[in-house]
Design an enzyme around this catalytic site. Structure first.
Site, PDB file in Angstrom:
ATOM      1  N   GLY A   1       0.832  -1.215   0.000  1.00 37.05           N
ATOM      2  CA  GLY A   1       0.000   0.000   0.000  1.00 37.05           C
ATOM      3  C   GLY A   1       0.859   1.254   0.000  1.00 37.05           C
TER       4      GLY A   1
ATOM      5  N   HIS B   1      -4.333  -3.044   2.891  1.00 32.90           N
ATOM      6  CA  HIS B   1      -3.188  -2.233   2.482  1.00 32.90           C
ATOM      7  C   HIS B   1      -3.223  -0.904   3.236  1.00 32.90           C
ATOM      8  CE1 HIS B   1      -3.021  -4.617  -1.571  1.00 32.90           C
ATOM      9  NE2 HIS B   1      -2.854  -5.372  -0.514  1.00 32.90           N
TER      10      HIS B   1
ATOM     11  N   GLN C   1      -1.901  -9.821  -1.469  1.00 35.36           N
ATOM     12  CA  GLN C   1      -1.226 -10.996  -0.910  1.00 35.36           C
ATOM     13  C   GLN C   1       0.259 -10.987  -1.317  1.00 35.36           C
ATOM     14  OE1 GLN C   1      -4.590 -11.752  -2.587  1.00 35.36           O
ATOM     15  NE2 GLN C   1      -5.102 -10.907  -0.615  1.00 35.36           N
TER      16      GLN C   1
ATOM     17  N   THR D   1      -3.573 -18.404  -0.874  1.00 38.63           N
ATOM     18  CA  THR D   1      -4.867 -17.814  -1.212  1.00 38.63           C
ATOM     19  C   THR D   1      -5.341 -18.452  -2.527  1.00 38.63           C
ATOM     20  OG1 THR D   1      -6.125 -15.758  -1.357  1.00 38.63           O
ATOM     21  CG2 THR D   1      -3.971 -15.784  -2.479  1.00 38.63           C
TER      22      THR D   1
HETATM   23  P1  GDP Z   1       0.396  -4.496   2.515  1.00 33.46           P
HETATM   24  O1  GDP Z   1      -0.713  -5.478   2.709  1.00 33.46           O
HETATM   25  O2  GDP Z   1       1.540  -5.080   1.764  1.00 33.46           O
HETATM   26  O3  GDP Z   1      -0.053  -3.184   1.931  1.00 33.46           O
HETATM   27  O4  GDP Z   1       0.951  -4.197   3.975  1.00 33.46           O
HETATM   28  P2  GDP Z   1       0.078  -3.895   5.300  1.00 33.46           P
HETATM   29  O5  GDP Z   1      -0.476  -2.527   5.217  1.00 33.46           O
HETATM   30  O6  GDP Z   1      -0.871  -5.010   5.581  1.00 33.46           O
HETATM   31  O7  GDP Z   1       1.192  -4.038   6.422  1.00 33.46           O
HETATM   32  C1  GDP Z   1       2.342  -3.269   6.391  1.00 33.46           C
HETATM   33  C2  GDP Z   1       2.425  -2.474   7.701  1.00 33.46           C
HETATM   34  O8  GDP Z   1       3.724  -1.949   7.843  1.00 33.46           O
HETATM   35  C3  GDP Z   1       1.489  -1.286   7.708  1.00 33.46           C
HETATM   36  O9  GDP Z   1       1.070  -1.057   9.034  1.00 33.46           O
HETATM   37  C4  GDP Z   1       2.366  -0.139   7.219  1.00 33.46           C
HETATM   38  O10 GDP Z   1       1.942   1.124   7.697  1.00 33.46           O
HETATM   39  C5  GDP Z   1       3.687  -0.521   7.845  1.00 33.46           C
HETATM   40  N1  GDP Z   1       4.879  -0.119   7.091  1.00 33.46           N
HETATM   41  C6  GDP Z   1       5.085  -0.085   5.743  1.00 33.46           C
HETATM   42  N2  GDP Z   1       6.358   0.226   5.457  1.00 33.46           N
HETATM   43  C7  GDP Z   1       6.979   0.408   6.649  1.00 33.46           C
HETATM   44  C8  GDP Z   1       8.329   0.705   7.039  1.00 33.46           C
HETATM   45  O11 GDP Z   1       9.230   0.877   6.216  1.00 33.46           O
HETATM   46  N3  GDP Z   1       8.568   0.771   8.378  1.00 33.46           N
HETATM   47  C9  GDP Z   1       7.616   0.549   9.320  1.00 33.46           C
HETATM   48  N4  GDP Z   1       7.940   0.635  10.615  1.00 33.46           N
HETATM   49  N5  GDP Z   1       6.344   0.279   8.993  1.00 33.46           N
HETATM   50  C10 GDP Z   1       6.045   0.189   7.684  1.00 33.46           C
HETATM   51  P1  IMO Z   2      -2.327  -8.349   1.739  1.00 36.23           P
HETATM   52  O1  IMO Z   2      -2.753  -7.922   0.367  1.00 36.23           O
HETATM   53  C1  IMO Z   2      -1.396 -11.580   4.516  1.00 36.23           C
HETATM   54  C2  IMO Z   2      -3.610 -15.338   3.936  1.00 36.23           C
HETATM   55  C3  IMO Z   2      -4.574 -15.756   5.023  1.00 36.23           C
HETATM   56  C4  IMO Z   2      -4.493 -17.265   4.881  1.00 36.23           C
HETATM   57  C5  IMO Z   2      -4.367 -17.468   3.383  1.00 36.23           C
HETATM   58  C6  IMO Z   2      -5.689 -17.783   2.678  1.00 36.23           C
HETATM   59  O2  IMO Z   2      -2.735  -7.422   2.820  1.00 36.23           O
HETATM   60  O3  IMO Z   2      -0.873  -8.654   1.757  1.00 36.23           O
HETATM   61  P2  IMO Z   2      -7.799 -16.285   2.053  1.00 36.23           P
HETATM   62  O4  IMO Z   2      -8.736 -15.509   2.930  1.00 36.23           O
HETATM   63  O5  IMO Z   2      -7.102 -15.458   1.040  1.00 36.23           O
HETATM   64  O6  IMO Z   2      -8.444 -17.507   1.460  1.00 36.23           O
HETATM   65  O7  IMO Z   2      -6.686 -16.848   3.086  1.00 36.23           O
HETATM   66  O8  IMO Z   2      -3.836 -16.253   2.868  1.00 36.23           O
HETATM   67  N1  IMO Z   2      -3.824 -13.978   3.392  1.00 36.23           N
HETATM   68  C7  IMO Z   2      -3.044 -12.924   3.660  1.00 36.23           C
HETATM   69  N2  IMO Z   2      -1.984 -12.802   4.493  1.00 36.23           N
HETATM   70  N3  IMO Z   2      -1.798 -10.529   3.759  1.00 36.23           N
HETATM   71  C8  IMO Z   2      -2.832 -10.668   2.895  1.00 36.23           C
HETATM   72  O9  IMO Z   2      -3.174  -9.699   2.018  1.00 36.23           O
HETATM   73  C9  IMO Z   2      -3.538 -11.881   2.851  1.00 36.23           C
HETATM   74  N4  IMO Z   2      -4.613 -12.327   2.167  1.00 36.23           N
HETATM   75  C10 IMO Z   2      -4.764 -13.613   2.484  1.00 36.23           C
HETATM   76  O10 IMO Z   2      -4.142 -15.311   6.290  1.00 36.23           O
HETATM   77  O11 IMO Z   2      -3.306 -17.736   5.473  1.00 36.23           O
HETATM   78 MG    MG Z   3      -1.827  -6.326   4.254  1.00 33.61          MG
END
Ligand code: GDP
Ligand code: IMO
Ligand code: MG
Length: 444
Positions: free
Chosen positions: A17, A41, A220, A235
């Site tokens: 994100g 994200h 994912q 997934t």
């Molecule tokens: P995504 O699913 O790949 O978009 O990632 P998520 O949003 O689920 O999880 C990433 C987390 O790490 C979020 O809480 C972000 O705000 C945080 N994050 C992203 N980049 C950094 C970084 O460089 N440092 C730290 N400390 N947090 C970060």
């Molecule tokens: P983002 O985009 C982390 C994991 C679930 C489970 C497996 C299958 O934020 O990175 P599902 O509901 O997709 O059938 O679950 O995949 N999973 C993720 N883990 N980040 C995600 O998305 C995920 N989306 C699914 O925890 O193990």
């Molecule tokens: Mg995520």
């Protein structure tokens, strides 16, 4: 202008994100091409934290059009909640104006969520993703373009509900779908999203022909890919580069850059093997969980933590061909005495550098580590001022202390992929870009 892709290179939650938010000002379209609201994200700017599940992370750039693409499964009720949250923050209603739903995307219905609630093996997010993709593959699912045809045919409605209820019964779920509820749910979707459901592949293709820049947002991660990941703990979609253009309705020849996003360590939510996993009770695993706030963005479940796994990353590179790597959360490792990187596995006494094909075999792999000096922890403000200095003086990675930069160089060397940006905090400004690289653009 071409299409660029942002993909998770691990098991999800790598910081996709944030990367999309950083690249979106240079793009006129941000497109999700697979998955659904299993994704979470996060975008952080100043005091605002946005958690997006289906709306593409380019939403923060007001000139960026947004597509929920052909390859997605979409929960229209969760989308409504996201849109309402966005409206309360900005008073903007993007749906039908700059946000479009592909008519070929599949609808996630209450049935899919109920069916998913019976999962006892994978540890899914429970959002109905697998059941919605299963219906699609069985060719019995409802796509957005199918809704009006289904509503006007009571026999179809009745047959669909009979099938759904049999399936719920077969997995021990007691709730039932009635023909009336199915019909009114479908009608609600049409009423809620006028002018929004479109042939988005045509729209994106014509934008490309006009020379516009497209950003394809993966959800994912590589190791959760249905074909290439740690099956069955994956997934239900192809999360990889090969599906990015297909799921958006354009061809792969448009792609210029493909960025893999990886944390400087590893996390995983849900079940399945994780060779470099650490304990969450004390030591570096607990440090990563606490300092990195490692809780699922969608479900709030604690994320499992472990050292960076180069075997997984190189495997992900094999089928994604990253043109650049974004290393996130390096700041989180600050304060650890030493930092390990997994460079191979001991698999029943043999050293291997690839992922075996069964989860049982992956579970038998013991990580082989190399060890590096740690570096002190810094506050969010100190990391941001390091990133600001890197930008304002145009010095790139030279702004980092030696021991921090050493980890980046080691990841670059071991992966063979150019590290184009390093995340040192959640805020969009807390990144240090490689000089002359694709993230070296904004020195506001
Ligand atoms: P995504 O699913 O790949 O978009 O990632 P998520 O949003 O689920 O999880 C990433 C987390 O790490 C979020 O809480 C972000 O705000 C945080 N994050 C992203 N980049 C950094 C970084 O460089 N440092 C730290 N400390 N947090 C970060
Ligand atoms: P983002 O985009 C982390 C994991 C679930 C489970 C497996 C299958 O934020 O990175 P599902 O509901 O997709 O059938 O679950 O995949 N999973 C993720 N883990 N980040 C995600 O998305 C995920 N989306 C699914 O925890 O193990
Ligand atoms: Mg995520």
């Amino acid at each position: 202008m071409p299409a660029n892709i942002v993909l998770g290179a691990q098991w999800g939650d790598e910081g996709k994100g944030k990367a999309i938010d950083q690249l979106a000002p240079d793009s006129t379209w941000a497109v999700r091409f697979q998955g659904g609201n299993n994704a979470g994200h996060t975008i952080v700017f100043g005091d605002t934290t946005l958690k997006l599940h289906q709306i593409p992370s380019g939403v923060t750039s007001m000139d960026c059009n947004l597509v929920l693409g052909d390859g997605m499964v979409i929960d229209p009720w969760v989308l409504e909640e996201e849109l309402e949250r966005w409206f309360s923050l900005t008073e903007e209603r993007p749906e039908g104006n700059r946000l479009f739903i592909s008519e070929r995307a599949s609808v996630i219905l209450p049935f899919h969520r109920l069916y998913d609630s019976a999962d006892k093996i994978v540890g899914t997010t429970g959002r109905g993703i697998g059941p919605a993709y299963r219906d699609r593959i069985e060719r019995v699912g409802i796509r957005f373009c199918d809704i009006s045809g289904v509503i006007s045919d009571m026999d179809k409605i009745s047959n669909i509900t009979i099938r759904m209820n049999k399936q719920l019964d077969s997995v021990g779920v007691s709730e039932r779908i009635t023909p009336e509820s199915l019909k009114s749910d479908l009608q609600w979707i049409l009423d809620r999203y006028p002018n929004t459901i479109r042939h988005t592949g045509l729209m994106i293709d014509s934008a490309l022909q006009n020379g516009e820049q497209i950003l394809l947002e993966g959800a994912q991660g590589a190791m959760l890919d249905i074909d290439q990941g740690t099956y069955p703990f994956v997934t239900s979609s192809v999360t990889s580069r090969a599906n990015a253009t297909h799921g958006a309705g354009i061809h792969p020849g448009h792609v210029e850059q493909c960025f893999g996003i990886t944390k400087a360590y590893t996390t995983r939510v849900g079940n399945g093997p994780f060779p470099s996993e650490l304990s969450l009770n004390g030591g570096p695993g607990q440090h990563m969980a606490e300092v990195g706030h490692e809780y699922g963005t969608t479900t709030g479940r604690p994320r499992r933590t472990g050292w960076l796994d180069m075997v997984a990353l190189c495997d992900a590179h094999r089928f994604n061909g990253y043109t650049g790597l974004v290393v996130t959360k390096l700041d989180v490792l600050g304060g650890l005495d030493e930092i390990k990187i997994c460079v191979g596995y001991d698999f029943d006494g043999e050293v291997i550098k690839y992922f075996p094909s069964t989860s049982d075999e992956v579970a038998r792999c013991k990580p082989i580590y190399e060890t590096h000096d740690g570096f002190p922890s810094l506050s969010d403000e100190e990391w941001i001022s390091m990133a600001d200095r890197s930008r304002s003086e145009g010095i790139g990675y030279a702004a980092m202390p030696d021991k921090v930069r050493h980890i980046v160089e080691r990841i670059e060397f071991l992966s063979g992929i150019s590290v184009v940006s390093v995340g040192v905090g959640p805020d969009r400004k807390a990144s240090i870009a490689k000089i002359g690289g694709p993230f070296d653009v904004r020195s506001e």
